[in-house]
Motif scaffolding. Structure first.
Motif, PDB file in Angstrom:
ATOM      1  N   LEU A 109       0.800  -1.044  -0.188  1.00 21.07           N
ATOM      2  CA  LEU A 109      -0.078  -0.066  -0.057  1.00 21.07           C
ATOM      3  C   LEU A 109       0.800   1.314  -0.060  1.00 21.07           C
ATOM      4  CD1 LEU A 109      -2.731  -1.053   2.671  1.00 21.07           C
ATOM      5  CD2 LEU A 109      -2.937  -1.203   0.075  1.00 21.07           C
ATOM      6  N   ASP A 110       2.042   1.141   0.476  1.00 21.59           N
ATOM      7  CA  ASP A 110       2.689   2.529   0.685  1.00 21.59           C
ATOM      8  C   ASP A 110       3.799   2.583  -0.248  1.00 21.59           C
ATOM      9  OD1 ASP A 110       4.299   0.465   1.815  1.00 21.59           O
ATOM     10  OD2 ASP A 110       4.516   1.501   3.781  1.00 21.59           O
ATOM     11  N   GLY A 111       4.109   1.655  -1.200  1.00 22.34           N
ATOM     12  CA  GLY A 111       5.112   1.571  -2.177  1.00 22.34           C
ATOM     13  C   GLY A 111       6.569   1.356  -1.794  1.00 22.34           C
ATOM     14  N   ASP A 112       6.809   0.758  -0.622  1.00 27.50           N
ATOM     15  CA  ASP A 112       8.142   0.739  -0.336  1.00 27.50           C
ATOM     16  C   ASP A 112       8.823  -0.818  -0.770  1.00 27.50           C
ATOM     17  OD1 ASP A 112       6.801  -1.096   1.572  1.00 27.50           O
ATOM     18  OD2 ASP A 112       7.674  -0.168   3.324  1.00 27.50           O
ATOM     19  N   ASN A 113       7.831  -1.380  -1.506  1.00 28.43           N
ATOM     20  CA  ASN A 113       8.645  -2.690  -2.034  1.00 28.43           C
ATOM     21  C   ASN A 113       8.677  -3.905  -1.195  1.00 28.43           C
ATOM     22  OD1 ASN A 113       8.820  -3.839  -4.994  1.00 28.43           O
ATOM     23  ND2 ASN A 113      11.066  -3.747  -4.790  1.00 28.43           N
ATOM     24  N   LYS A 114       7.867  -3.851  -0.050  1.00 29.75           N
ATOM     25  CA  LYS A 114       7.904  -4.835   0.888  1.00 29.75           C
ATOM     26  C   LYS A 114       6.471  -4.692   1.574  1.00 29.75           C
ATOM     27  CE  LYS A 114      10.617  -1.915   3.833  1.00 29.75           C
ATOM     28  NZ  LYS A 114      12.061  -1.835   4.665  1.00 29.75           N
ATOM     29  N   LEU A 115       6.046  -5.704   2.051  1.00 29.78           N
ATOM     30  CA  LEU A 115       4.674  -5.781   2.953  1.00 29.78           C
ATOM     31  C   LEU A 115       5.098  -5.243   4.409  1.00 29.78           C
ATOM     32  CD1 LEU A 115       3.088  -8.747   1.185  1.00 29.78           C
ATOM     33  CD2 LEU A 115       3.144  -6.323   0.467  1.00 29.78           C
ATOM     34  N   SER A 116       4.466  -4.342   4.960  1.00 28.76           N
ATOM     35  CA  SER A 116       4.381  -4.125   6.562  1.00 28.76           C
ATOM     36  C   SER A 116       3.118  -5.047   7.281  1.00 28.76           C
ATOM     37  CB  SER A 116       4.047  -2.701   6.624  1.00 28.76           C
ATOM     38  OG  SER A 116       2.898  -2.203   6.299  1.00 28.76           O
ATOM     39  N   PHE A 117       2.992  -5.018   8.233  1.00 25.38           N
ATOM     40  CA  PHE A 117       1.994  -5.503   8.969  1.00 25.38           C
ATOM     41  C   PHE A 117       0.790  -5.090   8.481  1.00 25.38           C
ATOM     42  CE2 PHE A 117      -0.988  -6.244  12.253  1.00 25.38           C
ATOM     43  CZ  PHE A 117      -1.359  -7.825  12.318  1.00 25.38           C
ATOM     44  N   ALA A 118       0.556  -3.717   8.335  1.00 25.08           N
ATOM     45  CA  ALA A 118      -0.643  -3.110   7.822  1.00 25.08           C
ATOM     46  C   ALA A 118      -0.935  -3.578   6.616  1.00 25.08           C
ATOM     47  CB  ALA A 118      -0.630  -1.640   7.922  1.00 25.08           C
TER      48      ALA A 118
END
Length: 138
Positions: A109-118
């Protein structure tokens, strides 16, 4: 109550014999992170993975299980390990890369190329079969 450590054998975990994540599940729930479960770790594991556990609790532990490197993100390498375990190595490296890139593209969702918990939580909220498949029957 004591602090006695108990190591469970593979025979005691027959429910995991077909689960490609069985070792990772035990590592995740063990206090030492090495798979040496205390009785309390064992009870916590089955409590979190029982059929009636709430979605929120299952989501937390699913994230921890898939976060192989423990950096609190699910990165491409974590997804590659997950996919290779799920497919038992039957995909080519190119296919694995394609699937992982697509998964990150859709869930990040935030475009950082990895998945956060959110990111992960949002993705799981859209998976109707998550609750019925992320459990252990005993």
């Amino acid at each position: 109550m004591g602090n006695k450590q108990t190591t469970f054998t593979d025979e005691q975990f027959e429910a995991y014999q077909e689960n490609p994540f069985r070792d990772r599940i035990v590592e995740t729930f063990s206090e030492d992170g090495q798979g040496n479960l205390s009785f309390n770790d064992f009870v916590d594991m089955f409590s979190a993975l029982c059929e009636t556990s709430p979605r929120e609790l299952k989501t937390i532990y699913a994230f921890k299980i898939y976060d192989f490197n423990g950096d609190n993100f699910i990165c491409k390498e974590d997804l590659e390990k997950t996919l290779n375990k799920l497919t038992k190595g039957e995909l080519t490296p190119e296919e694995v890369t394609l699937v992982c890139n697509k998964a990150i593209e859709e869930a990040d969702l935030d475009g950082d190329n990895k998945l956060s918990f959110a990111d992960f939580e949002n993705m799981i909220s859209k998976a109707p079969d998550f609750l019925s498949t992320f459990h252990i029957r005993i």
